[in-house]
Design a protein around this motif. Structure first.
Motif, short mmCIF file in Angstrom:
data_model
loop_
_atom_site.label_atom_id
_atom_site.label_comp_id
_atom_site.label_asym_id
_atom_site.label_seq_id
_atom_site.Cartn_x
_atom_site.Cartn_y
_atom_site.Cartn_z
N GLU A 83 -70.58 72.40 62.92
CA GLU A 83 -70.74 71.25 62.25
C GLU A 83 -71.63 71.48 61.09
OE1 GLU A 83 -69.84 68.19 62.94
OE2 GLU A 83 -68.13 69.11 64.30
N GLU A 84 -72.40 72.29 60.98
CA GLU A 84 -73.30 72.69 59.81
C GLU A 84 -72.41 72.98 58.52
OE1 GLU A 84 -77.03 75.38 58.39
OE2 GLU A 84 -76.42 75.51 60.60
N GLU A 85 -71.44 73.93 58.92
CA GLU A 85 -70.84 74.58 57.94
C GLU A 85 -69.67 73.43 57.38
OE1 GLU A 85 -69.83 79.16 59.36
OE2 GLU A 85 -68.83 77.54 60.23
N LYS A 86 -69.22 72.53 58.33
CA LYS A 86 -68.55 71.44 57.66
C LYS A 86 -69.31 70.70 56.97
CE LYS A 86 -65.56 71.00 61.91
NZ LYS A 86 -65.01 70.19 63.14
N GLU A 87 -70.43 70.19 57.24
CA GLU A 87 -71.56 69.38 56.33
C GLU A 87 -71.55 70.15 55.01
OE1 GLU A 87 -74.79 68.33 58.64
OE2 GLU A 87 -73.77 67.46 60.35
N LYS A 88 -71.93 71.24 54.99
CA LYS A 88 -72.15 71.81 53.73
C LYS A 88 -71.00 72.17 52.85
CE LYS A 88 -76.08 74.72 55.42
NZ LYS A 88 -76.68 76.09 55.42
N LEU A 89 -69.61 72.44 53.61
CA LEU A 89 -68.65 72.23 52.79
C LEU A 89 -68.22 70.97 52.15
CD1 LEU A 89 -66.53 74.58 52.04
CD2 LEU A 89 -65.29 73.85 54.12
N ILE A 90 -68.44 69.92 52.97
CA ILE A 90 -67.95 68.71 52.42
C ILE A 90 -69.03 68.07 51.27
CG2 ILE A 90 -67.84 66.22 53.27
CD1 ILE A 90 -67.02 67.18 55.99
N GLU A 91 -70.21 68.38 51.69
CA GLU A 91 -71.10 68.04 50.60
C GLU A 91 -70.90 68.67 49.08
OE1 GLU A 91 -75.93 68.91 49.70
OE2 GLU A 91 -75.16 68.50 51.78
N TRP A 92 -70.58 70.14 49.22
CA TRP A 92 -70.28 70.67 48.26
C TRP A 92 -69.06 70.30 47.38
CZ3 TRP A 92 -65.99 74.22 48.07
CH2 TRP A 92 -65.85 75.06 46.77
N ALA A 93 -67.99 69.96 48.08
CA ALA A 93 -66.51 69.55 47.43
C ALA A 93 -66.92 68.41 47.09
CB ALA A 93 -65.57 69.57 48.83
N LYS A 94 -67.62 67.41 47.44
CA LYS A 94 -67.87 66.15 46.91
C LYS A 94 -68.60 66.17 45.47
CE LYS A 94 -67.30 63.19 51.10
NZ LYS A 94 -67.90 62.24 52.10
N LYS A 95 -69.41 67.08 45.59
CA LYS A 95 -70.25 67.25 44.63
C LYS A 95 -69.65 67.82 43.28
CE LYS A 95 -74.39 69.91 42.93
NZ LYS A 95 -75.38 71.03 43.10
N VAL A 96 -68.79 68.77 43.61
CA VAL A 96 -67.97 69.38 42.73
C VAL A 96 -66.84 68.16 42.16
CG1 VAL A 96 -66.02 71.05 42.03
CG2 VAL A 96 -67.94 71.64 43.51
N GLN A 97 -66.47 67.41 42.95
CA GLN A 97 -65.33 66.32 42.86
C GLN A 97 -66.00 65.46 41.62
OE1 GLN A 97 -64.21 63.87 45.81
NE2 GLN A 97 -63.16 62.36 44.55
N LYS A 98 -67.34 65.09 42.11
CA LYS A 98 -67.96 64.13 41.54
C LYS A 98 -68.23 64.50 39.89
CE LYS A 98 -72.12 61.29 40.83
NZ LYS A 98 -73.41 61.31 41.42
N ASN A 99 -68.60 65.75 39.74
CA ASN A 99 -69.00 66.75 38.33
C ASN A 99 -67.62 66.69 37.78
OD1 ASN A 99 -71.74 66.78 39.32
ND2 ASN A 99 -71.38 69.01 39.74
N LEU A 100 -66.50 67.19 38.31
CA LEU A 100 -65.31 66.94 37.76
C LEU A 100 -64.95 65.55 37.12
CD1 LEU A 100 -63.51 69.63 39.94
CD2 LEU A 100 -64.00 70.02 37.49
N GLU A 101 -65.07 64.49 38.02
CA GLU A 101 -64.57 63.18 37.46
C GLU A 101 -65.63 62.81 36.34
OE1 GLU A 101 -62.87 61.39 41.73
OE2 GLU A 101 -65.28 61.14 41.28
N GLU A 102 -66.80 63.31 36.18
CA GLU A 102 -67.74 62.84 35.07
C GLU A 102 -67.32 63.50 33.73
OE1 GLU A 102 -71.53 63.50 36.50
OE2 GLU A 102 -71.41 61.77 37.89
N THR A 103 -66.62 64.71 33.93
CA THR A 103 -66.36 65.31 32.80
C THR A 103 -64.87 64.79 32.16
OG1 THR A 103 -65.27 67.12 33.97
CG2 THR A 103 -67.73 67.35 33.43
N GLU A 104 -64.09 64.01 32.96
CA GLU A 104 -62.74 63.61 32.60
C GLU A 104 -62.89 62.79 31.33
OE1 GLU A 104 -59.74 62.52 35.25
OE2 GLU A 104 -61.07 62.62 36.83
#
Length: 152
Positions: A131-152
């Motif tokens: 569960e901890e790995e899932k949470e970390k992976l999801i948090e990281w992926a969403k952060k990267v997604q948000k950063n990418l969307e902001e650079t579009e």
């Protein structure tokens, strides 16, 4: 009884013959996730998760277990790898535009969040994410997604 014996012998012969036919292995001598990791900046914990649970099916390099040498299991594994690479291949990251990169990170988070990744058939032999790995992976992926969307 004779028919069952003939069927079993035929199956055994077929099993031996199929051992001579192998799918092509997914092995690369090039670094498989360099661009992906340099752009998404996963920490060491995330890299460890990606390497142990994701890259075998989602990159151009797979570390095969011993049972991947036995047909028909080798064909089954090859099918999983090909399907995984069709959906998301970190080795192709450099060829994606920013919009596609953001979408892939959104999908990664959703698939992990919904328990679809890693697939059950993978976790039977390799274990699932904690569960901890899932949470970390999801948090990281969403952060990267948000950063990418902001650079579009």
């Amino acid at each position: 009884m004779k028919i069952i014996k003939k069927i079993l012998v035929a199956l055994l012969v077929l099993l031996v013959i199929i051992q001579f036919f192998r799918p092509e292995k997914n092995i690369s001598t090039e670094p498989v996730a360099t661009t992906f990791e340099s752009e998404t900046r996963p920490g060491t914990e995330i890299v460890a998760i990606l390497e142990s649970k994701c890259y075998d099916c989602h990159s151009n390099n797979t570390e095969y277990p011993w049972y991947a040498e036995v047909a028909p299991v080798s064909f089954w594994i090859d099918g999983h790898i090909e399907e995984g690479k069709e959906h998301f291949n970190v080795s192709d990251w450099a060829s994606f535009d920013t919009k596609k990169k953001a979408h892939k990170m959104e999908e990664l988070a959703e698939e992990v969040e919904e328990g679809k990744m890693p697939e059950d058939s993978y976790t039977w032999m390799h274990g699932n994410l904690t569960e901890e790995e899932k949470e970390k992976l999801i948090e990281w992926a969403k952060k990267v997604q948000k950063n990418l969307e902001e650079t579009e």
